[in-house]
Scaffold this motif. Sequence first.
Motif, PDB file in Angstrom:
ATOM      1  N   ASP A   1      -1.510   3.036   9.515  1.00  0.00           N
ATOM      2  CA  ASP A   1      -2.538   3.824   8.844  1.00  0.00           C
ATOM      3  C   ASP A   1      -2.377   5.295   9.215  1.00  0.00           C
ATOM      4  O   ASP A   1      -1.450   5.676   9.944  1.00  0.00           O
ATOM      5  CB  ASP A   1      -3.934   3.274   9.150  1.00  0.00           C
ATOM      6  CG  ASP A   1      -4.325   3.382  10.620  1.00  0.00           C
ATOM      7  OD1 ASP A   1      -3.635   4.095  11.400  1.00  0.00           O
ATOM      8  OD2 ASP A   1      -5.316   2.738  11.008  1.00  0.00           O
TER       9      ASP A   1
ATOM     10  N   ASP B   1     -10.310  -8.483   6.849  1.00  0.00           N
ATOM     11  CA  ASP B   1      -9.317  -9.119   5.973  1.00  0.00           C
ATOM     12  C   ASP B   1      -8.245  -8.163   5.469  1.00  0.00           C
ATOM     13  O   ASP B   1      -7.232  -8.604   4.947  1.00  0.00           O
ATOM     14  CB  ASP B   1     -10.027  -9.747   4.764  1.00  0.00           C
ATOM     15  CG  ASP B   1     -10.823 -10.981   5.142  1.00  0.00           C
ATOM     16  OD1 ASP B   1     -10.547 -11.571   6.209  1.00  0.00           O
ATOM     17  OD2 ASP B   1     -11.717 -11.352   4.360  1.00  0.00           O
ATOM     18  N   ARG B   2      -8.448  -6.858   5.610  1.00  0.00           N
ATOM     19  CA  ARG B   2      -7.511  -5.898   5.025  1.00  0.00           C
ATOM     20  C   ARG B   2      -6.071  -6.067   5.528  1.00  0.00           C
ATOM     21  O   ARG B   2      -5.148  -6.143   4.706  1.00  0.00           O
ATOM     22  CB  ARG B   2      -8.001  -4.479   5.264  1.00  0.00           C
ATOM     23  CG  ARG B   2      -7.074  -3.438   4.672  1.00  0.00           C
ATOM     24  CD  ARG B   2      -7.678  -2.031   4.774  1.00  0.00           C
ATOM     25  NE  ARG B   2      -6.670  -1.060   4.409  1.00  0.00           N
ATOM     26  CZ  ARG B   2      -6.124  -0.194   5.254  1.00  0.00           C
ATOM     27  NH1 ARG B   2      -6.513  -0.163   6.503  1.00  0.00           N
ATOM     28  NH2 ARG B   2      -5.212   0.647   4.841  1.00  0.00           N
TER      29      ARG B   2
ATOM     30  N   GLU C   1      -6.130   4.825   0.413  1.00  0.00           N
ATOM     31  CA  GLU C   1      -4.965   4.119  -0.107  1.00  0.00           C
ATOM     32  C   GLU C   1      -4.792   4.284  -1.611  1.00  0.00           C
ATOM     33  O   GLU C   1      -3.699   4.146  -2.114  1.00  0.00           O
ATOM     34  CB  GLU C   1      -5.071   2.610   0.196  1.00  0.00           C
ATOM     35  CG  GLU C   1      -4.720   2.276   1.610  1.00  0.00           C
ATOM     36  CD  GLU C   1      -4.668   0.793   1.824  1.00  0.00           C
ATOM     37  OE1 GLU C   1      -3.699   0.167   1.339  1.00  0.00           O
ATOM     38  OE2 GLU C   1      -5.584   0.248   2.444  1.00  0.00           O
TER      39      GLU C   1
ATOM     40  N   ASP D   1      -8.528 -10.533  -1.042  1.00  0.00           N
ATOM     41  CA  ASP D   1      -8.002  -9.180  -0.937  1.00  0.00           C
ATOM     42  C   ASP D   1      -9.154  -8.202  -1.148  1.00  0.00           C
ATOM     43  O   ASP D   1      -9.735  -8.153  -2.230  1.00  0.00           O
ATOM     44  CB  ASP D   1      -6.908  -8.968  -1.983  1.00  0.00           C
ATOM     45  CG  ASP D   1      -6.127  -7.690  -1.787  1.00  0.00           C
ATOM     46  OD1 ASP D   1      -6.677  -6.742  -1.165  1.00  0.00           O
ATOM     47  OD2 ASP D   1      -4.984  -7.626  -2.251  1.00  0.00           O
ATOM     48  N   PRO D   2      -9.485  -7.411  -0.122  1.00  0.00           N
ATOM     49  CA  PRO D   2     -10.594  -6.465  -0.266  1.00  0.00           C
ATOM     50  C   PRO D   2     -10.241  -5.244  -1.093  1.00  0.00           C
ATOM     51  O   PRO D   2     -11.075  -4.378  -1.310  1.00  0.00           O
ATOM     52  CB  PRO D   2     -10.901  -6.066   1.182  1.00  0.00           C
ATOM     53  CG  PRO D   2      -9.607  -6.228   1.893  1.00  0.00           C
ATOM     54  CD  PRO D   2      -8.894  -7.378   1.204  1.00  0.00           C
TER      55      PRO D   2
ATOM     56  N   PRO E   1      -7.758  -1.733  -1.954  1.00  0.00           N
ATOM     57  CA  PRO E   1      -7.258  -0.627  -1.142  1.00  0.00           C
ATOM     58  C   PRO E   1      -8.273  -0.173  -0.105  1.00  0.00           C
ATOM     59  O   PRO E   1      -9.471  -0.163  -0.355  1.00  0.00           O
ATOM     60  CB  PRO E   1      -6.995   0.479  -2.155  1.00  0.00           C
ATOM     61  CG  PRO E   1      -6.902  -0.206  -3.478  1.00  0.00           C
ATOM     62  CD  PRO E   1      -7.785  -1.413  -3.363  1.00  0.00           C
ATOM     63  N   GLY E   2      -7.764   0.190   1.056  1.00  0.00           N
ATOM     64  CA  GLY E   2      -8.609   0.737   2.103  1.00  0.00           C
ATOM     65  C   GLY E   2      -8.840   2.226   1.858  1.00  0.00           C
ATOM     66  O   GLY E   2      -8.293   2.802   0.899  1.00  0.00           O
TER      67      GLY E   2
ATOM     68  N   SER F   1       0.843  -1.190   0.000  1.00  0.00           N
ATOM     69  CA  SER F   1       0.000   0.000   0.000  1.00  0.00           C
ATOM     70  C   SER F   1       0.881   1.243   0.000  1.00  0.00           C
ATOM     71  O   SER F   1       1.588   1.492   0.972  1.00  0.00           O
ATOM     72  CB  SER F   1      -0.917   0.044   1.216  1.00  0.00           C
ATOM     73  OG  SER F   1      -1.604   1.283   1.241  1.00  0.00           O
TER      74      SER F   1
ATOM     75  N   ALA G   1      -4.525  -9.218   4.087  1.00  0.00           N
ATOM     76  CA  ALA G   1      -4.310  -9.057   2.647  1.00  0.00           C
ATOM     77  C   ALA G   1      -3.091  -8.165   2.389  1.00  0.00           C
ATOM     78  O   ALA G   1      -2.304  -8.447   1.477  1.00  0.00           O
ATOM     79  CB  ALA G   1      -5.563  -8.471   1.985  1.00  0.00           C
ATOM     80  N   LEU G   2      -2.897  -7.131   3.192  1.00  0.00           N
ATOM     81  CA  LEU G   2      -1.707  -6.285   3.070  1.00  0.00           C
ATOM     82  C   LEU G   2      -0.443  -7.111   3.304  1.00  0.00           C
ATOM     83  O   LEU G   2       0.548  -6.966   2.590  1.00  0.00           O
ATOM     84  CB  LEU G   2      -1.749  -5.135   4.073  1.00  0.00           C
ATOM     85  CG  LEU G   2      -2.743  -4.013   3.808  1.00  0.00           C
ATOM     86  CD1 LEU G   2      -2.819  -3.084   5.018  1.00  0.00           C
ATOM     87  CD2 LEU G   2      -2.356  -3.237   2.571  1.00  0.00           C
TER      88      LEU G   2
END
Length: 133
Positions: free
Chosen positions: A44, A93-94, A130, A123-124, A126-127, A26, A97-98
């Motif tokens: 974050d 899941d974020r 992002e 993989d959801p 980008p949050g 990310s 997945a990262l």
Amino acid sequence: MTYDLVALTAKAPNIRAAIDAMAHASPALRVRGAGSGAVIQLCDDEGRPLLNIEAAQRVDVEGEVERLLGPGAADGLTVPYWWVEVRASGDGDRPAALAHRFADDLVRRLGGRVWSARPAPADPGPGPGEGGR
């Protein structure tokens, strides 16, 4: 809840490969050192660590990784190779997945394989904040 995985790399991780793999995970996350430099955290916007990436450890003993992680964990690798532990923290899941995005990209660059005790989550994407890559 944490999610742990290990990137076993055929070549020693260098700064360029690590930075590129972090950006692949990310580009919007902030980087912070921890553990007297032994850990890099991806955080974050609020400063919460989502990934802890430990300094690479060289593996010189054939069969040691299999003893720790189980049969087949280091298939295709010959000593020496490197162990990079990645721990994702947070809900959903974020973060996991990262962790996979980072580890998969590191292994793509350096050769090797990724090991996890649990299957990779979907993989959801980008949050918030992002963007895409």
